[in-house]
Design an enzyme around this catalytic site. Structure first.
Site, PDB file in Angstrom:
ATOM      1  N   CYS A 106       0.834  -1.201   0.000  1.00 23.66           N
ATOM      2  CA  CYS A 106       0.000   0.000   0.000  1.00 23.66           C
ATOM      3  C   CYS A 106       0.876   1.261   0.000  1.00 23.66           C
ATOM      4  CB  CYS A 106      -0.992  -0.039   1.160  1.00 23.66           C
ATOM      5  SG  CYS A 106      -2.305   1.214   1.031  1.00 23.66           S
TER       6      CYS A 106
ATOM      7  N   HIS B  52      -3.891  -4.985  -0.339  1.00 17.20           N
ATOM      8  CA  HIS B  52      -3.573  -5.400   1.034  1.00 17.20           C
ATOM      9  C   HIS B  52      -3.627  -6.929   1.150  1.00 17.20           C
ATOM     10  CE1 HIS B  52      -3.577  -1.513   3.160  1.00 17.20           C
ATOM     11  NE2 HIS B  52      -4.435  -1.144   2.212  1.00 17.20           N
TER      12      HIS B  52
ATOM     13  N   GLU C 268      -2.685  -8.623   3.603  1.00 16.26           N
ATOM     14  CA  GLU C 268      -3.031  -8.956   4.990  1.00 16.26           C
ATOM     15  C   GLU C 268      -4.530  -8.875   5.234  1.00 16.26           C
ATOM     16  OE1 GLU C 268      -2.708  -4.490   5.163  1.00 16.26           O
ATOM     17  OE2 GLU C 268      -1.827  -6.124   4.008  1.00 16.26           O
TER      18      GLU C 268
END
Length: 206
Positions: A80, A186, A188
Site C-alpha cells: 500500500c 492489502h 493482509e
C-alpha cells in the site's frame, strides 16, 4: 526472520498476524540491528504519501534500508503506502520517495471513461500477473485482493509491472525487479489469497 519495518505508520499488526497464520517467523521492529540481520523486509504503510515519507526519513532508517535493499539485495515487499514510497514521488505531495522503482505515484483519473468511478477504489478486485511471477504462484482460482486507494504506481517501463488490475482503466498494482517487490493491494486483508501471496514471499530465497 521477516522484519516488518516500524517507522510509525502502517497496518503492522495485521501483517504480522497473517504471517503468523502461515507459520512464517516475523517481528515488528525499528531496531537497526534487527533490520540489519533480517532475511526479508516488509515496508508497510497506510495514509498520505508525504506523511509516510517524512516519518520514514525521521526514523533514521532510510540509509540502512537502502543498504539492505540495494546492496545486500534482501527480498523486500512494500504494501500500500509502503509500495508507493518505493517509487520516486507522488502527485499526492511534494516529498521524495525511495526511488527503488523507476515509477511515479499518480492519482487515478477517469477522463473520457464511461461510468462512475468513485474514489477511493475500495473493495475486492481480480488481478492479473506477469507470467512466472513467483509471488503469484499456486492459486487454484483467479486471485482477488482487497484494495483501498486513490493513487496508483505508474512505471516508466511496462515490464516493471508484475501485477495489474482494472478500475475504469488497467493499472499496475504491483511492481517487481530482482529482490524488490511492491503491491498496492492489502494481502493482509485478503484472506486465503493474501495468505498464499505472503507465503510465496516468505519462501523466496533469502
Amino acid at each position: 526472520m521477516i522484519v516488518i519495518v516500524d517507522y510509525g505508520i502502517g497496518n503492522l499488526g495485521s501483517i504480522k498476524n497473517m504471517l503468523r497464520k502461515i507459520g512464517a517467523p516475523a517481528t515488528i521492529s525499528s531496531d537497526p540491528d534487527a533490520i540489519r540481520s533480517a532475511a526479508k523486509l516488509i515496508l508497510p504503510g497506510v495514509g498520505a504519501f508525504d506523511t509516510g515519507a517524512r516519518q520514514l526519513r525521521e526514523s533514521g532508517l532510510v540509509d540502512l534500508l537502502q543498504e539492505r535493499a540495494l546492496e545486500d539485495r534482501v527480498p523486500v515487499l512494500g504494501i500500500c503506502l509502503g509500495a508507493q514510497l518505493m517509487t520516486r514521488s507522488s502527485e499526492e505531495g511534494v516529498e521524495s520517495g525511495l526511488g527503488w522503482f523507476e515509477a511515479e505515484t499518480c492519482r487515478m483519473t477517469f477522463n473520457d471513461i464511461p461510468g462512475k468511478w468513485p474514489l477511493p477504489n475500495m473493495g475486492w478486485r481480480e488481478v492479473q500477473c506477469r507470467e512466472g511471477y513467483p509471488l503469484m504462484q499456486g492459486y487454484e482460482a483467479s486471485p482477488r485482493f482487497y484494495f483501498v486507494h486513490s493513487y496508483y504506481m505508474k512505471p516508466d517501463k511496462p515490464e516493471l509491472a508484475s501485477v495489474t488490475s482494472t478500475y475504469g482503466f488497467d493499472f499496475a498494482c504491483g511492481l517487481s525487479r530482482d529482490n524488490l517487490h511492491c503491491v498496492q493491494f492489502h494481502p493482509e486483508k485478503s484472506h486465503s489469497f493474501g495468505m498464499r501471496f505472503l507465503r510465496n514471499f516468505s519462501e523466496l530465497p533469502a
